[in-house]
Design an enzyme around this catalytic site. Structure first.
Site, PDB file in Angstrom:
ATOM      1  N   GLY B  22       0.789  -1.220   0.000  1.00 33.05           N
ATOM      2  CA  GLY B  22       0.000   0.000   0.000  1.00 33.05           C
ATOM      3  C   GLY B  22       0.821   1.269   0.000  1.00 33.05           C
ATOM      4  N   SER B  23       2.130   1.180   0.033  1.00 31.07           N
ATOM      5  CA  SER B  23       2.945   2.392   0.129  1.00 31.07           C
ATOM      6  C   SER B  23       2.998   3.134  -1.193  1.00 31.07           C
ATOM      7  CB  SER B  23       4.363   2.031   0.590  1.00 31.07           C
ATOM      8  OG  SER B  23       4.963   1.123  -0.301  1.00 31.07           O
ATOM      9  N   LYS B 218       3.222   2.684  -8.761  1.00 29.95           N
ATOM     10  CA  LYS B 218       3.276   3.968  -8.069  1.00 29.95           C
ATOM     11  C   LYS B 218       4.472   4.754  -8.574  1.00 29.95           C
ATOM     12  CE  LYS B 218      -0.210   3.045  -5.337  1.00 29.95           C
ATOM     13  NZ  LYS B 218      -1.428   3.857  -5.206  1.00 29.95           N
ATOM     14  N   ASP B 245       0.420   5.858 -10.894  1.00 28.91           N
ATOM     15  CA  ASP B 245      -0.349   6.547  -9.843  1.00 28.91           C
ATOM     16  C   ASP B 245       0.600   7.416  -9.028  1.00 28.91           C
ATOM     17  OD1 ASP B 245      -1.984   7.320  -7.771  1.00 28.91           O
ATOM     18  OD2 ASP B 245      -2.599   5.299  -7.204  1.00 28.91           O
ATOM     19  N   GLU B 271      -2.656   8.681 -12.634  1.00 27.17           N
ATOM     20  CA  GLU B 271      -3.692   8.760 -11.594  1.00 27.17           C
ATOM     21  C   GLU B 271      -3.274   9.747 -10.512  1.00 27.17           C
ATOM     22  OE1 GLU B 271      -4.957   4.894 -10.403  1.00 27.17           O
ATOM     23  OE2 GLU B 271      -5.504   5.524  -8.377  1.00 27.17           O
ATOM     24  N   GLU B 298     -10.312   8.847  -5.976  1.00 26.91           N
ATOM     25  CA  GLU B 298     -10.319   8.157  -4.679  1.00 26.91           C
ATOM     26  C   GLU B 298     -10.321   9.159  -3.532  1.00 26.91           C
ATOM     27  OE1 GLU B 298      -6.308   6.258  -5.285  1.00 26.91           O
ATOM     28  OE2 GLU B 298      -6.144   6.563  -3.137  1.00 26.91           O
ATOM     29  N   ASP B 321     -14.796   5.946  -5.029  1.00 22.47           N
ATOM     30  CA  ASP B 321     -14.372   5.203  -3.845  1.00 22.47           C
ATOM     31  C   ASP B 321     -15.628   4.918  -3.020  1.00 22.47           C
ATOM     32  OD1 ASP B 321     -11.666   4.851  -1.886  1.00 22.47           O
ATOM     33  OD2 ASP B 321     -13.586   5.070  -0.868  1.00 22.47           O
ATOM     34  N   HIS B 348     -11.683   2.839  -7.462  1.00 21.61           N
ATOM     35  CA  HIS B 348     -10.524   2.682  -6.584  1.00 21.61           C
ATOM     36  C   HIS B 348     -10.792   1.536  -5.621  1.00 21.61           C
ATOM     37  CE1 HIS B 348      -8.618   3.748  -2.584  1.00 21.61           C
ATOM     38  NE2 HIS B 348      -7.588   3.516  -3.356  1.00 21.61           N
TER      39      HIS B 348
END
Lengths: 428, 428
Positions: B22-23, B218, B245, B271, B298, B321, B348
């Protein structure tokens, strides 16, 4: 300079809903409230800051302040004031807490309280009222307090510096003028939506007798009632300035249609005609209702919304809020944006502590940023000032510039005790 | 139908920061969390809802849910579902609590949890998965779930009805198709910013072997590292779709300049290139980076932001979201807006419970609103699903349509116990 040793919060609420003071089309029973934070230090001074709410949920703001407080507690004030933009970036960009916003809602209201408390502490240590502290900063120090993130497409540090430098040589004259004459204000106390006709008439007469020449009324629930309210206020105030505030109640097309009914009354502005997030909606309304101006900002979540309101040509008046924005640092950013776009800043106030705050912000705007009083007026409502140690004071319909050190929201000990929720006397 | 007798909240957090799952560029240590609410009833069913956060502050959302809960507790479900838009208006327009938003931040995240819990309860009572419950509503019932406030300048009830009626006769075929084939998805699990090169390669290979043909990485901290990341992902995934993203890390001009470096990699979208509030900024970026698309949502606080993103031509992909918007009702509003503007919805997900939620929402979009899968793909990340009683399931890189009654975020009792913050086992 001292070190900040701890932070304590207090849920302070005034039972204003009992008189309908503050009532409008969408906030029908506000209890003016402050989520307070007290920064204790190893020196003689305490930093006091607050964010404003209207009752329920004020405790959520206190709890959010508690979560952000570790980002300033334990730090030397000297370190914080050497880089207040850095402090602000840390507060708004905690890797986990920012998810709750980012830069909006409860977490941003809490940011404001903490940021305002640090500036209050700084001003007290310097033995200056906040507005004088800021007016004594060099242009370089002023821009160092601003986080330009997300603004650089319209305003970067160098452009801001140019703007501030252009005003710097003439600051002293404006400071002297403000200290002599005060800052122009308008009054909302007469026009709360919940007030009956006679109350409004009486309050208008009192205000005129006190020298007020700029009035605001609430509108938006019933068009016939609004027309009647505007008629009677016009009867009372003659050709004094009159503004109307819809507090977000309309859709875009509805706002435009409704305002046709209010055309005869020569309104200076219509405030919050629709959703505070609707930049493009405000722009459409502004095009349709001219020459009535459009004002908004008390619910504009952050500088990015203000940037767009100005880019889109959506507002004639920029209504900063001292607590909705993330405290002094973000207010300075919006003052710069407004100057860049030539939009006059007319702060939102009225609620508990907001008048005490905005008198400083309008002074900073005039002395350091805009250099102009044209079309500027700061809101005033005459509620709750008795609780403050150094209350906002009006003379000749102008804010008298504060002289006490700090940022003016310290309350009397007995007021804290009385208004603490739910334990205070007024809540028993 | 049952009556809602009480509401209880639970602070659930998974320690995902320990693995850097998730980072990204601005959220460097997320702990995937859910602020849960359980609506007890006088019948056999319990309504379960949640809002998603990434750790600290999840308790603030629980506390906000507690404050809103009295607006649904004590009511008959029959009364609530007869007018869910009315329920939604009450939750978002409490005269005091709305000051904390309005419709943004902690109070709106809390609204989502409660709204989602009511829909979950309704679906359980009807013994249908949420998506089937909604797909069985008539067009009239569907629009009755939408609060059109602030939308009517672009979409009113009648226009929405026309749109839904046009799709209604062919719903059954799309339902059968989804039940057979599932809904197309893309995978983010390979590209978290904190992962090293070999981890990314290994995860790409695993994902390809599992049938994935649509990937996301990312970006945003270091341009050379981003180029390297895109190069190695292209090496691994060939000409499969690749998205990037930036998680809000850039200013507008910076986003445009940065994206020039990523031109060689044929990205499908960039994103969150800048502040989620910056509608006009996204529009400027979109004009500059085409043919790369712009995706965001999101962190879009509410339907008014989405309305403007579409009005301004700022996005190619609408990333709803399930918890940032105020629950099912507001998601339905945004699905309608997206169809009105012809923008594909690509939800999202990834975080705790979000995959479980969005599979329903994408299905509703396809069956009732858009009628199309073109350019549509729903995010998937393979974290935390083991905690759910009915976890999101992927087959051939598509979400398998849920069949269990409800809205899919019920956890195993042992998972609640394990993840409860701060008392649960993983936090000891």
């Amino acid at each position: 300079m001292p070190r900040i040793t701890s932070a304590r919060t207090l849920d302070v609420r005034a039972p204003t809903s009992r008189t309908l003071a503050g009532s409008d089309a969408v906030h029908q029973d506000p209890d003016y409230s402050g989520a307070y934070v007290f920064l204790a230090t190893d020196g003689p001074h305490e930093g006091v800051g607050m964010t404003f709410t209207i009752g329920r949920g004020n405790d959520l703001c206190c709890a959010a302040i508690d979560q952000l407080a570790p980002l300033v507690v334990g730090r030397d004030l000297a370190e914080l004031v050497a880089d207040t933009a850095g402090m602000w970036r840390r507060l708004t960009n905690d890797g986990q807490l920012r998810w709750l916003g980012p830069e909006k809602g409860v977490i941003h209201l809490a940011t404001a309280a903490l940021v305002n408390a640090v500036w209050d502490l700084w001003a007290k240590v310097e033995a200056k009222p906040l507005w004088r502290l800021v007016c004594d900063l060099s242009p370089e120090q002023f821009v160092d307090a601003v986080d330009f993130r997300y603004l650089t497409d319209v305003l970067d540090r160098d452009q801001a510096l140019d703007l501030l430098r252009a005003r710097a040589p003439t600051r002293a004259g404006r400071i002297a003028e403000l200290e002599r004459d005060g800052y122009p204000a308008y009054i909302t106390s007469a026009g709360w939506l919940g007030y009956d006709e006679q109350t409004v008439r009486d309050l208008c007469r009192e205000a005129l007798a006190d020298g007020w020449r700029c009035f605001k009324t609430k509108v938006g629930i019933d068009v016939a009632a609004d027309v009647r309210r505007c008629e009677l206020m016009r009867e009372e105030i003659g050709d004094a300035a009159l503004m109307a505030d819809a507090n977000q109640v309309w859709d875009v097309d509805e706002a435009i249609a409704w305002m046709r009914h209010l055309e005869p009354f020569g309104l200076r502005w219509i405030e919050e005609p629709t959703s505070p997030d609707d930049v493009l909606g405000h722009a459409a309304i502004r095009r349709a209702v001219a020459p009535v101006g459009v004002a908004t900002g008390e619910h504009a979540a952050n500088r990015v919304i203000f940037k767009q309101l100005m880019q889109a040509g959506a507002i004639d008046y920029c209504q900063i809020d001292a607590c909705r924005l993330g405290g002094v640092n973000e207010v300075l950013a919006v003052l710069l944006l407004a100057a860049r776009f030539g939009v006059p800043v007319c702060p939102h106030a009225g609620g508990l502590g907001l008048c005490e705050y905005v008198q400083h912000l309008s002074a900073i705007d005039y002395v350091c940023v805009s250099g102009s009083l044209d079309d500027r007026t700061a809101e005033f409502a005459d509620h709750c000032h008795e609780h403050f140690v150094h209350p906002a004071t009006i003379r000749n319909a102008r804010y008298v510039m504060p002289t006490a050190p700090g940022y003016s929201v310290d309350m009397h000990p007995e007021s804290y005790a009385e208004l603490t929720y739910p334990g205070g006397r007024v809540w028993q």
